[in-house]
Scaffold this active site. Structure first.
Site, PDB file in Angstrom:
ATOM      1  N   ASP A   1       4.088   0.825  12.249  1.00 23.37           N
ATOM      2  CA  ASP A   1       2.858   0.247  11.690  1.00 23.37           C
ATOM      3  C   ASP A   1       2.612  -1.187  12.140  1.00 23.37           C
ATOM      4  OD1 ASP A   1       3.071   1.952   8.468  1.00 23.37           O
ATOM      5  OD2 ASP A   1       2.559   2.619  10.483  1.00 23.37           O
TER       6      ASP A   1
ATOM      7  N   ARG B   1       0.188  14.575  12.802  1.00 19.48           N
ATOM      8  CA  ARG B   1       0.493  14.305  11.382  1.00 19.48           C
ATOM      9  C   ARG B   1       0.649  15.606  10.591  1.00 19.48           C
ATOM     10  NH1 ARG B   1      -1.871   8.958   9.192  1.00 19.48           N
ATOM     11  NH2 ARG B   1       0.270   8.816   8.529  1.00 19.48           N
ATOM     12  N   PRO B   2       1.557  16.457  11.034  1.00 21.41           N
ATOM     13  CA  PRO B   2       1.785  17.700  10.283  1.00 21.41           C
ATOM     14  C   PRO B   2       2.448  17.412   8.935  1.00 21.41           C
ATOM     15  CG  PRO B   2       3.472  17.403  11.954  1.00 21.41           C
ATOM     16  CD  PRO B   2       2.482  16.270  12.145  1.00 21.41           C
TER      17      PRO B   2
ATOM     18  N   LYS C   1       0.848  -1.210   0.000  1.00 19.67           N
ATOM     19  CA  LYS C   1       0.000   0.000   0.000  1.00 19.67           C
ATOM     20  C   LYS C   1       0.878   1.252   0.000  1.00 19.67           C
ATOM     21  CE  LYS C   1      -1.824   1.604   4.014  1.00 19.67           C
ATOM     22  NZ  LYS C   1      -1.588   3.032   4.289  1.00 19.67           N
ATOM     23  N   ASN C   2       1.882   1.273   0.890  1.00 23.94           N
ATOM     24  CA  ASN C   2       2.646   2.511   1.083  1.00 23.94           C
ATOM     25  C   ASN C   2       3.733   2.730   0.041  1.00 23.94           C
ATOM     26  OD1 ASN C   2       0.996   3.122   3.152  1.00 23.94           O
ATOM     27  ND2 ASN C   2       2.422   2.576   4.785  1.00 23.94           N
TER      28      ASN C   2
ATOM     29  N   ASP D   1       4.575  20.083   7.709  1.00 29.96           N
ATOM     30  CA  ASP D   1       5.438  21.270   7.625  1.00 29.96           C
ATOM     31  C   ASP D   1       6.751  20.985   6.901  1.00 29.96           C
ATOM     32  OD1 ASP D   1       5.692  19.636  10.033  1.00 29.96           O
ATOM     33  OD2 ASP D   1       7.348  20.952  10.570  1.00 29.96           O
TER      34      ASP D   1
ATOM     35  N   CYS E   1      -5.213   8.086   9.311  1.00 36.15           N
ATOM     36  CA  CYS E   1      -5.544   7.532  10.634  1.00 36.15           C
ATOM     37  C   CYS E   1      -5.218   8.556  11.727  1.00 36.15           C
ATOM     38  CB  CYS E   1      -4.746   6.253  10.876  1.00 36.15           C
ATOM     39  SG  CYS E   1      -5.279   4.938   9.779  1.00 36.15           S
TER      40      CYS E   1
ATOM     41  N   ARG F   1      -4.211  10.093   3.963  1.00 36.66           N
ATOM     42  CA  ARG F   1      -2.986  10.863   4.205  1.00 36.66           C
ATOM     43  C   ARG F   1      -2.204  11.014   2.920  1.00 36.66           C
ATOM     44  NH1 ARG F   1       0.145  14.182   7.495  1.00 36.66           N
ATOM     45  NH2 ARG F   1       2.341  13.761   7.132  1.00 36.66           N
TER      46      ARG F   1
ATOM     47  N   ARG G   1      -8.897  -0.385   4.349  1.00 38.69           N
ATOM     48  CA  ARG G   1      -7.957   0.608   3.792  1.00 38.69           C
ATOM     49  C   ARG G   1      -6.647  -0.048   3.386  1.00 38.69           C
ATOM     50  NH1 ARG G   1      -7.161   6.004   7.025  1.00 38.69           N
ATOM     51  NH2 ARG G   1      -5.786   6.194   5.227  1.00 38.69           N
TER      52      ARG G   1
ATOM     53  N   ILE H   1       7.501   7.041  17.294  1.00 37.07           N
ATOM     54  CA  ILE H   1       7.215   7.788  16.071  1.00 37.07           C
ATOM     55  C   ILE H   1       6.001   8.691  16.218  1.00 37.07           C
ATOM     56  CG2 ILE H   1       6.683   7.597  13.582  1.00 37.07           C
ATOM     57  CD1 ILE H   1       9.496   6.617  14.343  1.00 37.07           C
TER      58      ILE H   1
HETATM   59  C1  EPZ Z   1       4.034   7.116   6.424  1.00 39.76           C
HETATM   60  O1  EPZ Z   1       3.238   8.152   6.934  1.00 39.76           O
HETATM   61  C2  EPZ Z   1       3.109   5.916   6.306  1.00 39.76           C
HETATM   62  N1  EPZ Z   1       2.016   6.236   5.386  1.00 39.76           N
HETATM   63  C3  EPZ Z   1       2.543   5.571   7.687  1.00 39.76           C
HETATM   64  O2  EPZ Z   1       1.770   4.374   7.539  1.00 39.76           O
HETATM   65  C4  EPZ Z   1       3.707   5.284   8.631  1.00 39.76           C
HETATM   66  O3  EPZ Z   1       3.185   5.068   9.926  1.00 39.76           O
HETATM   67  C5  EPZ Z   1       4.675   6.476   8.658  1.00 39.76           C
HETATM   68  O4  EPZ Z   1       5.109   6.788   7.315  1.00 39.76           O
HETATM   69  C6  EPZ Z   1       5.906   6.210   9.500  1.00 39.76           C
HETATM   70  O5  EPZ Z   1       6.561   5.080   9.035  1.00 39.76           O
HETATM   71  C7  EPZ Z   1       2.250   6.233   4.063  1.00 39.76           C
HETATM   72  O6  EPZ Z   1       3.356   5.989   3.607  1.00 39.76           O
HETATM   73  C8  EPZ Z   1       1.071   6.564   3.187  1.00 39.76           C
HETATM   74  P1  EPZ Z   1       5.862  10.546   8.568  1.00 39.76           P
HETATM   75  P2  EPZ Z   1       3.776   9.659   6.955  1.00 39.76           P
HETATM   76  O7  EPZ Z   1       5.736  11.800   7.777  1.00 39.76           O
HETATM   77  O8  EPZ Z   1       4.738   9.885   5.872  1.00 39.76           O
HETATM   78  C9  EPZ Z   1       6.485  13.737  11.956  1.00 39.76           C
HETATM   79  C10 EPZ Z   1      -0.101   2.986   7.722  1.00 39.76           C
HETATM   80  O9  EPZ Z   1      -0.534   2.417   8.743  1.00 39.76           O
HETATM   81  N2  EPZ Z   1       6.390  14.693  10.837  1.00 39.76           N
HETATM   82  O10 EPZ Z   1       7.038   9.664   8.364  1.00 39.76           O
HETATM   83  O11 EPZ Z   1       2.616  10.554   7.072  1.00 39.76           O
HETATM   84  C11 EPZ Z   1       5.109  13.132  12.244  1.00 39.76           C
HETATM   85  O12 EPZ Z   1       4.429  13.919  13.161  1.00 39.76           O
HETATM   86  C12 EPZ Z   1       0.343   4.431   7.806  1.00 39.76           C
HETATM   87  O13 EPZ Z   1       0.047   2.440   6.601  1.00 39.76           O
HETATM   88  C13 EPZ Z   1       6.591  16.052  11.077  1.00 39.76           C
HETATM   89  O14 EPZ Z   1       6.861  16.451  12.205  1.00 39.76           O
HETATM   90  O15 EPZ Z   1       4.575   9.663   8.315  1.00 39.76           O
HETATM   91  C14 EPZ Z   1       5.424  11.781  12.809  1.00 39.76           C
HETATM   92  O16 EPZ Z   1       5.625  11.905  14.197  1.00 39.76           O
HETATM   93  C15 EPZ Z   1       0.019   5.050   9.156  1.00 39.76           C
HETATM   94  N3  EPZ Z   1       6.472  16.932  10.033  1.00 39.76           N
HETATM   95  C16 EPZ Z   1       6.752  11.414  12.149  1.00 39.76           C
HETATM   96  O17 EPZ Z   1       7.284  12.621  11.585  1.00 39.76           O
HETATM   97  C17 EPZ Z   1       6.174  16.509   8.756  1.00 39.76           C
HETATM   98  O18 EPZ Z   1       6.091  17.343   7.834  1.00 39.76           O
HETATM   99  C18 EPZ Z   1       6.591  10.391  11.050  1.00 39.76           C
HETATM  100  O19 EPZ Z   1       5.698  10.919  10.101  1.00 39.76           O
HETATM  101  C19 EPZ Z   1       5.986  15.124   8.545  1.00 39.76           C
HETATM  102  C20 EPZ Z   1       6.102  14.242   9.596  1.00 39.76           C
END
Ligand code: EPZ
Length: 419
Positions: free
Chosen positions: A309, A126-127, A27-28, A129, A121, A97, A400, A331
């Site tokens: 995950d 989930r910012p 999926k990802n 920025d 989710c 997302r 999903r 995380i």
């Molecule tokens: C991806 O989400 C995955 N989704 C998530 O899987 C997975 O949990 C996550 O990576 C971590 O491995 C997809 O790939 C579609 P992140 P993503 O940006 O990219 C912080 C599932 O179950 N952060 O790596 O949205 C954030 O707050 C889903 O399949 C910032 O601070 O996750 C978090 O604490 C759930 N600023 C950490 O980084 C930003 O701009 C990881 O977020 C972005 C993120």
């Protein structure tokens, strides 16, 4: 708002599982690759795309953007219009997302994109920025409004961007913004997940010049254009880990087909530490579980650490096994919602901030509610451990990310019905 599904699962566990489970496409990895297909005006053919609602929702958004999607023998062909529609304030955009991954390709291709804010989710703030800071460096200006994200191109030039927080989709978005930029882009503190490697392999097939994927420093040399291609997406390491936790909780012997062990080393090592016997046979993995496996403690980390995950599924597994264990979620700040539902099944879980202390034992059946995609899988892990009946609501979360879930579980002997 994610559509509420009335359907629910009825599971009666207590028996061991035997047979084969075929792992679907990731999926990802599929989500960013589908978005990246917009970076060329030529058709793209993708294989091993899982038939799950996140994918269907994203393809619906591509249709709104003017693409035509043809399905034929397990492949999808994505054809682009002469002019992409980049005004996408539709509620389908806020269902997932991954819609944030449309920002880069649409901004690069059309110069202006308006997206409804991404959903996903409820596991933390989930910012995004980091995405926007990286865009700005490359010449894409962004504006976050109450209900939408607007990105406009102001000349696309390669730059160096160092991520403050390691972000999987953030890294993917900056790569997609950089492949057609003028000059070189260097991404520091990049995410190293296998899904990023898959995206880069796809972009390279389209003609992109990228190196360093899978490390924390990725270099991209911008090119003038990208061409269409056909690509087969890798198998889903999180689906694999979810089923491994289910089999560990039920016991038995299962062969995971189309499984890719080298992306799951730390998960497999944890299962072996518990006492599971795992045999890697190249494109399949055999797992045998007897009744005296033990719980393991773990902390979630960015790849190649233990995946967040799979945290919920392993918390549920530990809750079914006699003994104490500790799980730390590094995380996300709010990814323990499943604990409440597991307590309804008799689990003893004590949470303090990012740590969960589990005292495992016999669970009982209950009526429980999935709170997110991976929590839904965790409730199945708990349900297969007891011969009582468990009802799991909010199946739209499971839909999903888990293709043909009921069929795959029935094939290995689980008593499961979707009502
Ligand atoms: C991806 O989400 C995955 N989704 C998530 O899987 C997975 O949990 C996550 O990576 C971590 O491995 C997809 O790939 C579609 P992140 P993503 O940006 O990219 C912080 C599932 O179950 N952060 O790596 O949205 C954030 O707050 C889903 O399949 C910032 O601070 O996750 C978090 O604490 C759930 N600023 C950490 O980084 C930003 O701009 C990881 O977020 C972005 C993120």
């Amino acid at each position: 708002m994610i559509m509420k599904s009335k359907s629910y699962l009825k599971i009666r566990g207590g028996n061991k599982l035997y047979g084969d489970i075929k792992i679907s496409g990731s999926k990802n990895a599929a989500l960013p690759i589908i978005c990246a297909s917009l970076l060329t005006d030529e058709p793209v053919i993708l294989e091993n795309i899982p038939n799950i609602s996140d994918i269907q929702n994203l393809l619906d958004i591509l249709r709104i953007a003017g693409c035509s999607i043809n399905n034929f023998d397990d492949k999808i062909e994505i054809k682009k219009p002469i002019k992409l529609n980049s005004f996408l304030k539709h509620n389908s955009v806020s269902k997932l997302r991954a819609s944030i991954l449309l920002a880069a390709p649409l901004a690069v291709r059309t110069g202006y994109v308006e997206l409804a804010l991404p959903g996903g989710c409820q596991i933390g703030a989930r910012p995004f920025d980091e995405h926007l800071k990286g865009f700005l460096k490359l010449g894409i200006k962004s504006q976050v409004n109450e209900d939408s994200l607007v990105c406009s191109l102001n000349g696309l030039k390669g730059a160096t961007y160092t991520f403050g927080a390691v972000s999987v989709t953030g890294t993917e978005n900056i790569i997609m913004a950089a492949v057609l930029a003028k000059g070189q882009t260097v991404i520091n503190n990049a995410a190293k997940e296998p899904e990023i490697v898959d995206l880069v392999c796809f972009l390279r097939k389209m003609g992109a010049i990228i190196s360093g994927e899978g490390t924390d420093r990725i270099t991209i040399e911008g090119v003038l254009r990208l061409s269409g291609c056909s690509y087969c997406v890798s198998s889903d390491r999180i689906e694999l880990g979810s089923y491994m936790a289910i089999v560990a909780a039920a016991g038995g012997e299962v062969n995971f087909l189309n499984a890719n062990s080298h992306q799951s080393n730390i998960v497999i090592n944890k299962l072996v530490e518990m006492g599971c016997v795992i045999e890697d046979n190249g494109s399949s993995i055999k797992m045998s579980v007897d009744s005296n496996i033990k719980p393991v403690s773990l902390s979630t980390e960015v790849y190649p650490g233990f995946p967040t995950d799979l945290q919920a599924q392993f918390m549920a597994l530990n809750a079914t096994l006699g003994g104490e264990s500790l799980i730390v979620e590094n995380i996300y700040e709010n990814r323990f919602h499943h604990a409440e539902e597991l307590r309804k099944m008799g689990a003893s879980i004590n949470i303090e901030e990012r740590s969960a202390k589990i005292v495992g034992g016999e669970l009982k059946g209950a009526v429980v509610f999935a709170s997110d995609l991976r929590a839904a899988a965790a409730l199945v892990v708990a349900a297969v451990s007891t011969s009582d009946e468990t009802t799991i609501n909010n199946l739209h979360y499971l839909d999903r990310g888990y293709e043909n879930f009921v069929e795959k579980m029935k094939l290995v002997g689980l008593e499961i019905e979707r009502v």
